[in-house]
Motif scaffolding. Structure first.
Motif, mmCIF file in Angstrom:
data_model
loop_
_atom_site.group_PDB
_atom_site.id
_atom_site.type_symbol
_atom_site.label_atom_id
_atom_site.label_comp_id
_atom_site.label_asym_id
_atom_site.label_seq_id
_atom_site.Cartn_x
_atom_site.Cartn_y
_atom_site.Cartn_z
ATOM 1 N N VAL A 84 50.332 57.124 30.039
ATOM 2 C CA VAL A 84 49.530 55.683 30.170
ATOM 3 C C VAL A 84 50.183 55.011 31.398
ATOM 4 N N THR A 85 51.322 55.090 31.296
ATOM 5 C CA THR A 85 52.118 54.233 32.422
ATOM 6 C C THR A 85 51.437 54.629 33.795
ATOM 7 N N ALA A 86 51.573 55.970 34.197
ATOM 8 C CA ALA A 86 50.977 56.631 35.168
ATOM 9 C C ALA A 86 49.604 56.164 35.486
ATOM 10 N N SER A 87 48.927 56.260 34.506
ATOM 11 C CA SER A 87 47.383 55.965 34.620
ATOM 12 C C SER A 87 46.953 54.444 35.083
ATOM 13 N N ILE A 88 47.641 53.658 34.340
ATOM 14 C CA ILE A 88 47.866 52.286 34.682
ATOM 15 C C ILE A 88 47.967 51.827 36.360
ATOM 16 N N THR A 89 49.035 52.511 36.615
ATOM 17 C CA THR A 89 49.498 52.382 37.894
ATOM 18 C C THR A 89 48.630 53.095 38.870
ATOM 19 N N TRP A 90 48.081 53.863 38.498
ATOM 20 C CA TRP A 90 47.034 54.833 39.327
ATOM 21 C C TRP A 90 45.722 53.830 39.755
ATOM 22 N N PHE A 91 45.246 53.528 38.512
ATOM 23 C CA PHE A 91 43.992 52.607 38.709
ATOM 24 C C PHE A 91 44.199 51.262 39.483
ATOM 25 N N VAL A 92 45.433 50.586 38.972
ATOM 26 C CA VAL A 92 45.753 49.476 39.814
ATOM 27 C C VAL A 92 45.763 49.801 41.282
ATOM 28 N N ALA A 93 46.525 50.675 41.716
ATOM 29 C CA ALA A 93 46.630 51.039 43.132
ATOM 30 C C ALA A 93 45.398 51.553 43.696
ATOM 31 N N LEU A 94 44.346 52.301 42.845
ATOM 32 C CA LEU A 94 43.339 52.575 43.478
ATOM 33 C C LEU A 94 42.351 51.611 43.803
ATOM 34 N N GLY A 95 42.321 50.744 42.629
ATOM 35 C CA GLY A 95 41.411 49.843 42.662
ATOM 36 C C GLY A 95 41.589 48.529 43.798
ATOM 37 N N PHE A 96 42.736 48.104 43.561
ATOM 38 C CA PHE A 96 43.025 46.949 44.366
ATOM 39 C C PHE A 96 43.524 47.376 45.850
ATOM 40 N N GLY A 97 44.328 48.655 45.829
ATOM 41 C CA GLY A 97 44.430 49.131 47.283
ATOM 42 C C GLY A 97 43.519 49.423 48.146
ATOM 43 N N ALA A 98 42.261 49.810 47.467
ATOM 44 C CA ALA A 98 41.249 50.158 48.364
ATOM 45 C C ALA A 98 40.745 49.167 49.518
#
Length: 182
Positions: free
Chosen positions: A133-147
């Motif tokens: 779950v931590t990996a998932s949250i990290t990924w979605f935040v990085a993907l969404g806001f890093g885009a």
């Protein structure tokens, strides 16, 4: 574990698109992260054991997931040939939160990754689930806001065509692989 979360799929492609559009990013990221947390918890709690008793569920999920991915791939291919269908300026119509919900909860590929695969690996080990779950949250935040850092590149229609072409190729090949493998 991270490879299941980071794998290019309909959900991740949508989060990337919303991040590039800068449209409802926080809401889309929250929907995807919360949904993954729920699905991982269901898997860790033992849903995998139920599926082991009824193995046809995996076959059904794979075929339906394959069809879903083929459909999403063909939509991406259509966008690749019509670059005006997608613009970074956020004027594209639609309901991002509802689309995120649909791409998560109606996507059998998400169930294969989170509930079945992660659930069977974790099988009651809750710390493993917390890590997923931590990996998932990290990924979605990085993907969404890093885009947004890629926005200058995607100011050109050609970049959208390339992105949609890559997404189409990956989705169609994953869909065919799921269907052919079962």
């Amino acid at each position: 574990m991270m490879t299941l979360i980071v794998a290019i799929g309909a959900q991740n492609a949508f989060v990337l698109r919303q991040g590039l559009r800068r449209q409802a990013v926080a809401k889309v990221v929250a929907v995807c992260a919360l949904s993954d947390a729920i699905l991982v918890a269901v898997g860790v709690a033992g849903f995998g054991a139920i599926v082991r008793r009824w193995p046809q569920a995996i076959t059904i999920a794979a075929v339906v997931g394959g069809i879903f991915l083929l459909g999403y791939g063909f939509l991406a291919a259509r966008r690749a040939f019509r670059p005006s269908a997608m613009r970074v300026d956020g004027t594209a119509p639609g309901r991002p939160v509802l689309t995120a919900i649909a791409l998560t909860w109606l996507n059998p590929h998400v169930y294969l990754d989170t509930v079945l695969l992660l659930g069977s690996i974790a099988a009651g080990r809750w710390m493993f689930g917390v890590g997923a779950v931590t990996a998932s949250i990290t990924w979605f935040v990085a993907l969404g806001f890093g885009a947004r850092l890629l926005s200058p590149l995607f100011a050109k229609p050609r970049a959208w065509r390339v992105l949609d072409g890559v997404i189409a190729a990956v989705m169609i090949s994953l869909g065919l692989t799921l269907i052919a493998g079962w």
